[in-house]
Design a protein around this motif. Structure first.
Motif: not given
Length: 340
Positions: A36-60
Protein backbone atom coordinates in the motif's frame (compact mmCIF):
# COMPACT_ATOMS: atom_id res chain seq x y z
CA UNK A 1 14.86 11.41 -5.79
CA UNK A 2 15.09 7.93 -4.41
CA UNK A 3 13.21 7.72 -1.17
CA UNK A 4 15.64 5.15 0.14
CA UNK A 5 18.69 6.72 1.69
CA UNK A 6 20.37 3.71 3.21
CA UNK A 7 24.05 2.96 2.84
CA UNK A 8 24.97 -0.21 0.99
CA UNK A 9 28.18 -2.00 0.27
CA UNK A 10 28.63 -4.52 -2.47
CA UNK A 11 31.33 -6.59 -4.05
CA UNK A 12 30.98 -4.93 -7.42
CA UNK A 13 32.10 -1.55 -6.15
CA UNK A 14 34.88 -1.32 -8.73
CA UNK A 15 32.72 -2.43 -11.63
CA UNK A 16 31.02 -0.11 -14.07
CA UNK A 17 27.25 0.10 -14.29
CA UNK A 18 27.34 -1.77 -17.60
CA UNK A 19 29.33 -4.62 -16.02
CA UNK A 20 26.88 -4.87 -13.13
CA UNK A 21 23.93 -4.83 -15.51
CA UNK A 22 25.50 -7.55 -17.70
CA UNK A 23 26.21 -9.80 -14.72
CA UNK A 24 22.73 -9.53 -13.22
CA UNK A 25 20.28 -9.00 -16.08
CA UNK A 26 19.49 -12.64 -16.64
CA UNK A 27 18.77 -13.37 -12.99
CA UNK A 28 16.99 -10.11 -12.16
CA UNK A 29 13.39 -10.62 -11.09
CA UNK A 30 12.50 -7.70 -8.82
CA UNK A 31 9.16 -7.63 -7.07
CA UNK A 32 6.92 -4.93 -8.49
CA UNK A 33 5.07 -2.37 -6.40
CA UNK A 34 2.35 -4.18 -4.43
CA UNK A 35 2.46 -2.76 -0.91
CA UNK A 36 0.00 0.00 0.00
CA UNK A 37 2.78 2.45 0.91
CA UNK A 38 4.49 1.82 -2.41
CA UNK A 39 1.30 2.30 -4.43
CA UNK A 40 0.36 5.48 -2.55
CA UNK A 41 3.88 6.86 -3.01
CA UNK A 42 3.73 6.22 -6.76
CA UNK A 43 0.30 7.87 -7.07
CA UNK A 44 1.40 10.91 -5.05
CA UNK A 45 4.50 11.29 -7.20
CA UNK A 46 2.35 11.25 -10.35
CA UNK A 47 0.19 14.01 -8.86
CA UNK A 48 3.25 16.02 -7.80
CA UNK A 49 4.73 15.68 -11.29
CA UNK A 50 1.58 16.76 -13.14
CA UNK A 51 0.78 19.68 -10.85
CA UNK A 52 4.42 20.69 -10.50
CA UNK A 53 5.12 20.82 -14.22
CA UNK A 54 1.85 22.63 -14.95
CA UNK A 55 1.98 25.11 -12.07
CA UNK A 56 5.66 25.97 -12.27
CA UNK A 57 5.50 26.08 -16.05
CA UNK A 58 2.74 28.67 -15.73
CA UNK A 59 4.79 30.73 -13.26
CA UNK A 60 7.85 30.58 -15.54
CA UNK A 61 5.75 31.73 -18.50
CA UNK A 62 4.06 34.54 -16.58
CA UNK A 63 7.07 35.76 -14.57
CA UNK A 64 9.39 35.40 -17.53
CA UNK A 65 7.25 36.78 -20.35
CA UNK A 66 3.89 38.20 -19.24
CA UNK A 67 4.62 40.69 -16.45
CA UNK A 68 7.16 43.47 -16.28
CA UNK A 69 10.57 42.26 -15.13
CA UNK A 70 11.41 43.33 -11.61
CA UNK A 71 13.48 42.23 -8.65
CA UNK A 72 10.49 40.36 -7.21
CA UNK A 73 9.66 38.49 -10.40
CA UNK A 74 13.34 37.52 -10.63
CA UNK A 75 13.12 35.84 -7.19
CA UNK A 76 9.93 33.94 -8.00
CA UNK A 77 11.11 32.97 -11.46
CA UNK A 78 14.17 31.38 -9.86
CA UNK A 79 11.97 29.45 -7.41
CA UNK A 80 9.78 28.20 -10.25
CA UNK A 81 12.77 27.15 -12.37
CA UNK A 82 14.21 25.20 -9.44
CA UNK A 83 10.91 23.43 -8.79
CA UNK A 84 10.34 22.76 -12.51
CA UNK A 85 13.78 21.18 -12.87
CA UNK A 86 13.18 18.82 -9.99
CA UNK A 87 9.65 17.92 -11.12
CA UNK A 88 11.04 16.96 -14.53
CA UNK A 89 13.03 14.16 -12.86
CA UNK A 90 10.05 12.68 -11.00
CA UNK A 91 8.99 10.30 -13.85
CA UNK A 92 12.26 8.41 -13.33
CA UNK A 93 11.38 8.02 -9.65
CA UNK A 94 7.85 6.88 -10.47
CA UNK A 95 9.14 4.12 -12.75
CA UNK A 96 11.68 3.01 -10.14
CA UNK A 97 8.97 2.93 -7.47
CA UNK A 98 6.56 0.91 -9.60
CA UNK A 99 8.99 -1.73 -10.89
CA UNK A 100 11.34 -1.65 -7.88
CA UNK A 101 14.25 -1.61 -10.30
CA UNK A 102 16.53 1.15 -11.62
CA UNK A 103 16.75 0.96 -15.43
CA UNK A 104 18.04 4.43 -16.31
CA UNK A 105 21.77 4.02 -15.73
CA UNK A 106 24.32 5.47 -13.36
CA UNK A 107 24.28 9.04 -14.73
CA UNK A 108 20.54 9.50 -14.20
CA UNK A 109 20.85 7.79 -10.83
CA UNK A 110 23.27 10.49 -9.78
CA UNK A 111 21.44 13.35 -11.51
CA UNK A 112 18.03 12.73 -9.92
CA UNK A 113 19.60 12.87 -6.46
CA UNK A 114 21.58 15.97 -7.42
CA UNK A 115 18.42 17.67 -8.73
CA UNK A 116 16.60 17.04 -5.47
CA UNK A 117 19.20 18.75 -3.31
CA UNK A 118 19.83 21.49 -5.87
CA UNK A 119 16.12 22.23 -5.54
CA UNK A 120 16.29 22.16 -1.74
CA UNK A 121 19.27 24.50 -1.44
CA UNK A 122 18.27 26.92 -4.20
CA UNK A 123 14.72 27.22 -2.83
CA UNK A 124 15.74 27.97 0.73
CA UNK A 125 18.56 30.31 -0.31
CA UNK A 126 16.16 32.30 -2.49
CA UNK A 127 13.73 32.50 0.45
CA UNK A 128 16.58 33.92 2.54
CA UNK A 129 17.39 36.43 -0.19
CA UNK A 130 13.75 37.51 -0.40
CA UNK A 131 13.58 37.92 3.38
CA UNK A 132 16.71 40.07 3.42
CA UNK A 133 15.39 42.02 0.44
CA UNK A 134 12.17 42.74 2.33
CA UNK A 135 14.13 44.04 5.33
CA UNK A 136 16.29 46.30 3.16
CA UNK A 137 13.31 47.82 1.33
CA UNK A 138 11.60 48.66 4.62
CA UNK A 139 14.58 49.87 6.65
CA UNK A 140 16.42 51.63 3.82
CA UNK A 141 13.72 52.49 1.24
CA UNK A 142 15.55 55.30 -0.55
CA UNK A 143 18.78 53.30 -0.84
CA UNK A 144 16.77 50.31 -2.10
CA UNK A 145 14.99 52.43 -4.69
CA UNK A 146 18.29 53.61 -6.12
CA UNK A 147 20.35 50.43 -5.85
CA UNK A 148 17.86 47.58 -6.08
CA UNK A 149 17.96 46.54 -9.76
CA UNK A 150 17.03 43.52 -11.87
CA UNK A 151 20.65 43.13 -12.98
CA UNK A 152 21.89 42.86 -9.41
CA UNK A 153 19.03 40.53 -8.52
CA UNK A 154 19.96 38.29 -11.45
CA UNK A 155 23.58 38.22 -10.25
CA UNK A 156 22.41 37.20 -6.78
CA UNK A 157 20.31 34.39 -8.30
CA UNK A 158 23.32 33.11 -10.26
CA UNK A 159 25.38 33.12 -7.06
CA UNK A 160 22.62 31.24 -5.24
CA UNK A 161 22.52 28.56 -7.93
CA UNK A 162 26.31 28.16 -7.87
CA UNK A 163 26.32 27.76 -4.09
CA UNK A 164 23.43 25.30 -4.32
CA UNK A 165 25.18 23.25 -7.00
CA UNK A 166 28.35 23.14 -4.90
CA UNK A 167 26.50 21.92 -1.80
CA UNK A 168 24.65 19.34 -3.93
CA UNK A 169 27.84 17.71 -5.23
CA UNK A 170 27.82 14.96 -2.53
CA UNK A 171 24.37 13.87 -3.75
CA UNK A 172 25.97 13.25 -7.16
CA UNK A 173 29.31 11.94 -5.92
CA UNK A 174 28.01 9.29 -3.53
CA UNK A 175 25.05 8.00 -5.51
CA UNK A 176 25.78 4.49 -6.78
CA UNK A 177 24.24 1.38 -8.31
CA UNK A 178 23.60 -1.53 -5.95
CA UNK A 179 22.30 -5.06 -6.48
CA UNK A 180 19.66 -5.87 -3.85
CA UNK A 181 19.15 -9.33 -2.28
CA UNK A 182 16.31 -9.88 -4.78
CA UNK A 183 18.75 -9.20 -7.65
CA UNK A 184 17.13 -5.87 -8.47
CA UNK A 185 19.34 -2.97 -9.52
CA UNK A 186 18.89 -0.11 -7.07
CA UNK A 187 20.00 3.53 -7.08
CA UNK A 188 21.24 4.21 -3.54
CA UNK A 189 23.51 6.39 -1.45
CA UNK A 190 26.93 4.94 -0.66
CA UNK A 191 28.25 7.50 1.80
CA UNK A 192 30.61 5.18 3.68
CA UNK A 193 32.28 7.16 6.49
CA UNK A 194 31.04 10.51 5.08
CA UNK A 195 27.41 9.83 5.97
CA UNK A 196 27.26 11.78 9.24
CA UNK A 197 29.11 14.78 7.82
CA UNK A 198 26.86 15.03 4.76
CA UNK A 199 23.61 14.70 6.72
CA UNK A 200 24.68 17.33 9.25
CA UNK A 201 25.81 19.75 6.54
CA UNK A 202 22.46 19.38 4.81
CA UNK A 203 20.58 19.99 8.04
CA UNK A 204 22.69 22.98 9.10
CA UNK A 205 23.05 24.67 5.70
CA UNK A 206 19.71 23.61 4.23
CA UNK A 207 17.49 24.07 7.27
CA UNK A 208 18.86 25.38 10.59
CA UNK A 209 20.83 28.46 9.43
CA UNK A 210 18.16 29.46 6.85
CA UNK A 211 15.42 29.08 9.46
CA UNK A 212 17.24 31.31 11.96
CA UNK A 213 18.14 33.85 9.26
CA UNK A 214 14.57 34.13 8.00
CA UNK A 215 13.19 34.38 11.55
CA UNK A 216 15.57 37.26 12.30
CA UNK A 217 14.66 39.07 9.07
CA UNK A 218 10.95 38.76 9.63
CA UNK A 219 11.20 39.78 13.27
CA UNK A 220 12.92 42.99 12.17
CA UNK A 221 10.41 43.46 9.36
CA UNK A 222 7.32 42.97 11.52
CA UNK A 223 8.59 45.31 14.24
CA UNK A 224 9.39 48.01 11.68
CA UNK A 225 6.01 47.74 9.98
CA UNK A 226 4.07 47.80 13.23
CA UNK A 227 5.92 50.82 14.56
CA UNK A 228 5.66 52.89 11.39
CA UNK A 229 2.55 51.32 9.80
CA UNK A 230 4.31 51.55 6.46
CA UNK A 231 2.67 48.83 4.44
CA UNK A 232 -0.77 49.33 2.87
CA UNK A 233 -0.82 45.91 1.27
CA UNK A 234 -0.13 42.77 3.30
CA UNK A 235 -0.53 40.28 0.45
CA UNK A 236 3.20 40.09 -0.44
CA UNK A 237 4.04 39.31 3.18
CA UNK A 238 1.28 36.73 3.43
CA UNK A 239 2.59 35.01 0.31
CA UNK A 240 6.13 34.97 1.66
CA UNK A 241 4.97 33.68 5.07
CA UNK A 242 3.11 30.83 3.38
CA UNK A 243 6.05 30.00 1.10
CA UNK A 244 8.41 29.78 4.07
CA UNK A 245 5.95 27.84 6.26
CA UNK A 246 5.21 25.29 3.54
CA UNK A 247 8.91 24.84 2.81
CA UNK A 248 9.77 24.04 6.41
CA UNK A 249 6.75 21.77 6.93
CA UNK A 250 7.72 19.81 3.81
CA UNK A 251 11.44 19.52 4.56
CA UNK A 252 11.66 19.27 8.37
CA UNK A 253 10.39 15.63 8.53
CA UNK A 254 12.93 14.65 5.87
CA UNK A 255 15.83 16.09 7.87
CA UNK A 256 14.57 14.48 11.09
CA UNK A 257 14.41 11.03 9.47
CA UNK A 258 17.85 11.56 7.91
CA UNK A 259 19.33 12.32 11.32
CA UNK A 260 17.58 9.33 12.90
CA UNK A 261 18.96 7.19 10.07
CA UNK A 262 22.50 7.95 11.25
CA UNK A 263 21.79 5.49 14.03
CA UNK A 264 19.95 3.09 11.79
CA UNK A 265 21.39 0.00 13.43
CA UNK A 266 18.89 0.55 16.24
CA UNK A 267 15.95 1.26 13.98
CA UNK A 268 16.62 -1.22 11.20
CA UNK A 269 13.95 -1.73 8.56
CA UNK A 270 11.37 0.43 10.34
CA UNK A 271 12.70 3.56 8.63
CA UNK A 272 11.81 2.43 5.11
CA UNK A 273 8.24 3.72 5.22
CA UNK A 274 9.31 6.90 7.01
CA UNK A 275 11.89 7.54 4.28
CA UNK A 276 9.28 7.09 1.54
CA UNK A 277 6.74 9.35 3.26
CA UNK A 278 9.15 12.16 4.13
CA UNK A 279 10.84 12.09 0.72
CA UNK A 280 7.46 12.35 -1.00
CA UNK A 281 6.46 15.16 1.37
CA UNK A 282 9.68 17.00 0.50
CA UNK A 283 8.88 16.54 -3.20
CA UNK A 284 5.43 18.04 -2.71
CA UNK A 285 6.99 21.42 -1.96
CA UNK A 286 7.88 21.68 -5.64
CA UNK A 287 4.26 21.92 -6.79
CA UNK A 288 2.78 23.87 -3.87
CA UNK A 289 4.49 27.23 -4.49
CA UNK A 290 2.60 28.27 -7.67
CA UNK A 291 -0.71 27.32 -6.08
CA UNK A 292 0.04 29.62 -3.16
CA UNK A 293 0.22 32.55 -5.59
CA UNK A 294 -3.22 31.70 -7.01
CA UNK A 295 -4.95 30.87 -3.72
CA UNK A 296 -3.89 34.15 -2.09
CA UNK A 297 -6.38 35.95 -4.32
CA UNK A 298 -9.48 37.26 -2.55
CA UNK A 299 -12.08 35.71 -4.84
CA UNK A 300 -11.98 32.14 -3.58
CA UNK A 301 -14.88 30.91 -5.71
CA UNK A 302 -13.19 31.72 -9.02
CA UNK A 303 -9.66 30.60 -8.20
CA UNK A 304 -9.95 27.23 -9.94
CA UNK A 305 -11.41 28.80 -13.10
CA UNK A 306 -8.87 31.60 -13.30
CA UNK A 307 -5.71 29.86 -12.06
CA UNK A 308 -3.33 31.42 -14.58
CA UNK A 309 -4.71 34.94 -14.18
CA UNK A 310 -4.39 34.74 -10.40
CA UNK A 311 -0.79 33.62 -10.59
CA UNK A 312 -0.11 36.57 -12.87
CA UNK A 313 -2.02 38.89 -10.52
CA UNK A 314 -0.14 37.69 -7.43
CA UNK A 315 3.26 38.00 -9.07
CA UNK A 316 2.39 41.37 -10.57
CA UNK A 317 1.24 42.63 -7.17
CA UNK A 318 4.62 41.62 -5.80
CA UNK A 319 6.14 44.05 -8.30
CA UNK A 320 3.72 46.88 -7.61
CA UNK A 321 3.48 46.62 -3.84
CA UNK A 322 7.02 45.76 -2.80
CA UNK A 323 7.62 49.39 -1.98
CA UNK A 324 4.03 50.72 -2.07
CA UNK A 325 3.36 52.61 1.07
CA UNK A 326 6.95 52.22 2.20
CA UNK A 327 8.09 55.68 3.12
CA UNK A 328 10.25 57.62 5.47
CA UNK A 329 10.06 61.14 6.75
CA UNK A 330 13.07 63.37 6.63
CA UNK A 331 13.10 66.67 8.62
CA UNK A 332 9.38 66.26 9.27
CA UNK A 333 8.27 67.34 5.77
CA UNK A 334 10.00 65.24 3.09
CA UNK A 335 8.26 61.95 2.28
CA UNK A 336 9.95 59.52 -0.05
CA UNK A 337 7.93 56.88 -1.93
CA UNK A 338 9.77 53.81 -3.12
CA UNK A 339 7.09 52.22 -5.27
CA UNK A 340 8.43 50.09 -8.08
Amino acid sequence: MNSTTEEYSYNDADSSYEDILKLHTEDTHPEHCREAACIITAILNVIIFLLGITGNGAVIWIAGFKVKKSVNTTWYLSLALSDFLFCSTIPFIIVRTVINHWIFGLVMCKFTSFAMFLNMYSSIFILIVISVDRCVTVKFPVWAQNRRTVTKASAVVVLVWLMSAFLSIPAFRFREIHISPTNAIQCVNKYEHHHTTIVLIRFICGFLIPFLSICICYSILICKLRVNQLSKSTKPYKIMTLLITIFFLCWLPYHIVSIIELNQSKHGHNLDIAQQVTATLASSNSFLNPFLYAFMAKDLKKKLCSFLSKIESAIDEETRSAFRGTSITNSGDHRFSTAV
